[in-house]
Design a protein around this motif. Structure first.
Motif, PDB file in Angstrom:
ATOM      1  N   TYR A   1       0.825  -1.211   0.000  1.00 56.59           N
ATOM      2  CA  TYR A   1       0.000   0.000   0.000  1.00 56.59           C
ATOM      3  C   TYR A   1       0.855   1.255   0.000  1.00 56.59           C
ATOM      4  O   TYR A   1       0.682   2.143  -0.839  1.00 56.59           O
ATOM      5  CB  TYR A   1      -0.960   0.009   1.191  1.00 56.59           C
TER       6      TYR A   1
ATOM      7  N   SER B   1       0.081  -5.549   4.114  1.00 57.99           N
ATOM      8  CA  SER B   1      -0.489  -4.634   5.114  1.00 57.99           C
ATOM      9  C   SER B   1      -1.998  -4.602   5.002  1.00 57.99           C
ATOM     10  O   SER B   1      -2.564  -4.970   3.970  1.00 57.99           O
ATOM     11  CB  SER B   1       0.062  -3.213   4.929  1.00 57.99           C
ATOM     12  N   TYR B   2      -2.627  -4.169   6.079  1.00 63.35           N
ATOM     13  CA  TYR B   2      -4.085  -3.991   6.140  1.00 63.35           C
ATOM     14  C   TYR B   2      -4.833  -5.277   5.773  1.00 63.35           C
ATOM     15  O   TYR B   2      -5.910  -5.230   5.182  1.00 63.35           O
ATOM     16  CB  TYR B   2      -4.531  -2.812   5.268  1.00 63.35           C
TER      17      TYR B   2
ATOM     18  N   ASP C   1      -8.210  -5.686   0.128  1.00 62.40           N
ATOM     19  CA  ASP C   1      -7.669  -4.457  -0.465  1.00 62.40           C
ATOM     20  C   ASP C   1      -6.708  -4.634  -1.631  1.00 62.40           C
ATOM     21  O   ASP C   1      -5.994  -3.688  -1.971  1.00 62.40           O
ATOM     22  CB  ASP C   1      -6.952  -3.624   0.601  1.00 62.40           C
TER      23      ASP C   1
ATOM     24  N   TRP D   1     -12.077   3.430   9.051  1.00 62.81           N
ATOM     25  CA  TRP D   1     -11.564   2.350   9.891  1.00 62.81           C
ATOM     26  C   TRP D   1     -10.660   2.862  10.995  1.00 62.81           C
ATOM     27  O   TRP D   1     -10.493   2.196  12.017  1.00 62.81           O
ATOM     28  CB  TRP D   1     -10.789   1.343   9.044  1.00 62.81           C
ATOM     29  N   TRP D   2     -10.043   4.024  10.805  1.00 62.62           N
ATOM     30  CA  TRP D   2      -8.980   4.400  11.725  1.00 62.62           C
ATOM     31  C   TRP D   2      -9.217   5.709  12.467  1.00 62.62           C
ATOM     32  O   TRP D   2      -8.531   5.983  13.449  1.00 62.62           O
ATOM     33  CB  TRP D   2      -7.648   4.481  10.972  1.00 62.62           C
TER      34      TRP D   2
END
Length: 753
Positions: free
Chosen positions: A377, A440-441, A449, A599-600
């Motif tokens: 990402y 990641s994620y 993603d 989400w964050w």
């Protein structure tokens, strides 16, 4: 046309096969892992040491839960129903709620729960239409230990249950008011979640009301239904099939009974980009089989982004859904037709920018042009940041900076596309997916993603291809770019290495982000703009490499998702969000609703900005609804108690698509160019974007063109026409108002007509 198998995918499969025959290249330090060469690069057939693949919530490895009939087929992981195949929770072996609309479903041990929720829950930032079972469909005595996928098509799926004495399968899908059931080992049995009111009893057809919702049950002709309390059963006259439909009202019973035995067996979308007309059409067809009689028609419910552009007649029947009103089509297929908003590698040259200031910004980016290898990402965002500046540097004659940026991007790609270094890609043969490490994620453990991450890679690779076609050849580094495309957006249904359109839900009109769909609310997508970034990358890569199949796929995906974003993220028509929902934009769309959140963080700037970044020449589609942009930003200021503090430059660029003068005033008055911008942005791009639009006006999306890489802009008095020619011969682009623009090969051009 229906998309054909991608010829480059075949070539890569042959390459991999030849490698296997010739002997695999061992990766240093591994006794079993092997590199699969693809042109000058390649990927590993095993994950790097110390990394993981898909896991359940307890950290245990998981594999796709499929029946033997489909065990070798690539499964489209990021879909509305994929909790059937990705068991995120070990104690839930059946499924999470799955939202097909108008019906919702959940697989349980005794069969398939079915519900039709018509009243939303609204709670501050959230609204949702939660799954509530009205019926559970199965066969008497069924107690299956798990549920697997037994088949799927473009927007339908068939769950399968089996225990020691029973089998049960049910075909369900987006937009279908029917469930098509088949079972063995016992009578058909339907359990209701409330008292049963019978409004029609016509032998094999039973009309019932449960929890205020009207359903029709259809047994084979000559058989009947028995109602005993909350249990409804039928011996099906010795047959093994029945169907159930949710009715828009009781008066629709006769129409729905007409198609009760026309069982859906598949679903197919065919798209066609009419380049000369600047339009894309898509036909959505359900394939059926008559279980009795000769009727093969069916009924479909269309979402707002479909029925607003449908070319076919619709009935007066409607359903409620989390996306707004669904309208009913009596027929196996329907077609939509939409104007295409083009993409550009960069906004056109104008006299609105200060050349010296812009050159300073460009060279600042070039002086720090290096791709890091933290994960797919954040590496991707670095690729995107540099790719946005390349055409700007070229436009103003800063060729040394341009070449520095291109060289940095190439070096980054070549590291990612070479096995054994700090970053690489690995193919998972169980899940039929290509994952970049570092991940990641949840891109590794949850298959999340991929379309977000790889969008930046594809967009940036298309930029390189436009300047260095040899680099983009399949035999060089382009083959690995095509691998990323195939993982995230494979146009081929018969590829045995990647699923068809992994994350894009053709019926819902947008992508889904979660690879496991392991939520009560279904699946979700936050950053719709990063999904659009992939579609734009497909258009540009297809144009740069001469691959019209991928280009046309990108046109279809971007045009379709653009309208879904306008309708479901920004509520452009102000008709789809619940009446008492207090927001006019959402950060996340869920299968059963949406939320004004991320989400964050709960910061308003990020909530409003996450569906804008990255701002590129593909963001022009947002200007199709300038009023929605203005409402969006007005709400942001109200929530924030003043102008944005975080992601200011992203939001100024967004504002410039509707009100360029206000965006420039905000930039000039609030320190534009003096602080560190968002990680995927640069002041070279922000300054060029805002000052160019201030000079030529906002995009005029009412003007289309016979090229997917062309656009018009208007300041109210003058229209500026711009286009990019990726080909190696001169191109004449004609706009819908009759204006023509001649574009030299490998160049951009603009005119005021």
């Amino acid at each position: 046309m229906r998309p054909l198998t991608h010829t480059r995918r075949i070539a890569l499969m042959l390459t991999a096969g030849a490698t296997a025959l010739a002997g695999l290249t061992l990766i240093p330090g591994s006794a079993t892992a092997a590199e699969v060469p693809v042109g000058n690069g390649g990927y590993s057939d095993e994950r790097p040491a110390g990394t993981v693949g898909p896991l359940d919530s307890a950290g245990n490895p998981v594999t796709p839960q499929l029946t033997d009939a489909v065990a070798d087929q690539p499964v489209p992981t990021n879909d509305w129903w994929t909790s059937l195949v990705f068991k995120r929770y070990a104690d839930i072996p059946h499924s999470q709620p799955m939202y097909g609309h108008p019906l919702s479903y959940r697989a349980v041990a005794s069969g398939l729960e079915v519900g039709y929720q018509t009243q939303p829950n609204v709670d501050g930032a959230y609204y949702n239409f939660p799954h509530q079972a009205d019926l559970t469909l199965g066969v008497a005595g069924l107690d299956s230990p798990d549920t697997k996928a037994d088949g799927w098509s473009d927007w339908t799926v068939t769950p399968y249950w089996e225990d020691a004495g029973h089998t049960f399968r049910a075909t369900i899908g987006h937009g279908s008011p029917y469930v098509y059931a088949e079972g063995t080992g016992g009578n058909a049995e339907i359990t209701t979640a409330g008292s049963v009111e019978v409004f029609a009893d016509e032998g094999s057809t039973l009309g019932i009301t449960v929890n205020g919702r009207d359903y029709a049950l259809f047994a084979p002709s000559g058989s009947g239904w028995n109602v005993s309390g909350t249990t409804i059963s039928s011996d099906l006259g010795g047959e093994e099939y029945y169907s159930v439909a949710v009715l828009p009202d009781q008066g629709a019973l006769d129409l729905y009974a007409q198609y009760a035995y026309s069982f859906v067996t598949g679903s197919v979308v065919d798209w066609d980009y009419d380049e000369s007309a600047g339009q894309v059409s898509a036909t959505y067809t359900l394939e059926t089989e008559a279980r009795e009689g000769d009727e093969t028609g069916t009924i479909q419910a269309l979402y707002p982004h479909q029925w607003e552009y449908a070319t076919d007649e619709l009935t007066d029947y409607e359903y409620v859904s989390p996306r707004g009103v669904m309208r009913v089509r009596d027929g196996n297929s329907f077609t939509t037709r939409q104007d295409v908003t083009g993409v550009l590698p960069a906004l056109p040259q104008s006299d609105g920018v200060d050349q010296a200031q812009l050159a300073t910004f460009v060279n600042e980016v070039a002086a720090d042009a290096e791709i890091g290898f933290g994960d797919t990402y954040w590496s991707g965002k670095q690729f995107g940041r540099l790719a946005q500046v390349v055409p700007i540097a070229d436009q103003i004659g800063e060729t040394e900076a341009r070449d520095t940026l291109l060289a940095a991007m190439k070096a980054g790609f070549e590291e990612w596309f070479t096995v054994g270094g700090p970053a690489e890609f690995s193919y998972d043969s169980d899940w039929k997916t290509l994952t970049g490490y570092p991940a990641s994620y949840g891109s590794d453990q949850e298959l999340n993603d991929h379309h977000f991450h790889y969008s930046y890679f594809v967009f940036a690779a298309a930029t390189i291809a436009s300047y260095d076609p040899a680099w983009a050849e399949e035999s060089a580094w382009g083959g690995m770019v095509e691998e990323l495309i195939a993982d995230a957006a494979n146009p081929a249904r018969d590829d045995d290495r990647y699923p068809f359109l992994r994350g894009f839900d053709v019926y819902a009109g947008h992508s889904w982000a979660a690879g496991h769909q392991g939520f009560e609310a279904g699946n979700n997508q936050e950053s719709s703009s990063e999904s659009v970034n992939l579609s734009a990358g497909l258009i540009m890569w297809g144009e740069a490499t001469g691959d019209t199949e991928l280009r046309d796929l990108g046109v279809y995906l971007l045009t379709t998702e653009s309208e879904s974003i306008r309708q479901y993220w920004f509520d452009g028509d102000e008709e789809n969000f619940p009446a008492d929902y207090q927001h006019n934009t959402v950060g996340m769309v869920w299968s059963n609703g949406a939320s004004h959140s991320t989400w964050w963080t709960g910061n308003p700037e990020e909530i409003h900005g996450i569906n804008v970044l990255p701002v590129t020449g593909a963001s022009l589609h947002l200007a199709r609804d300038k009023d929605a942009i203005i409402r969006n930003l007005e709400e942001l200021v109200e929530e924030n108690g003043g102008p944005p503090v975080e992601w200011k430059e992203i939001l100024w660029e967004f504002q410039a698509l509707a009100d360029p003068a206000a965006a420039r005033a905000a930039y000039d008055g609030d320190g534009g160019g003096t602080y560190e911008p968002e990680a995927g942005e640069s002041w070279a791009h922000v300054y060029h974007w805002i000052y160019t639009l201030d000079a030529i006006g906002a995009p005029d999306t009412s003007v289309t063109a016979d090229s997917p890489t062309a656009a018009a802009f208007s300041d109210g008095t003058t229209t500026t026409y711009a286009a990019h020619n990726y080909g190696d011969t001169e191109q004449t682009v004609t706009f819908s108002d009759g204006t023509s623009l001649t574009v030299p090969p490998g160049s951009s051009a603009s005119t005021t007509g």
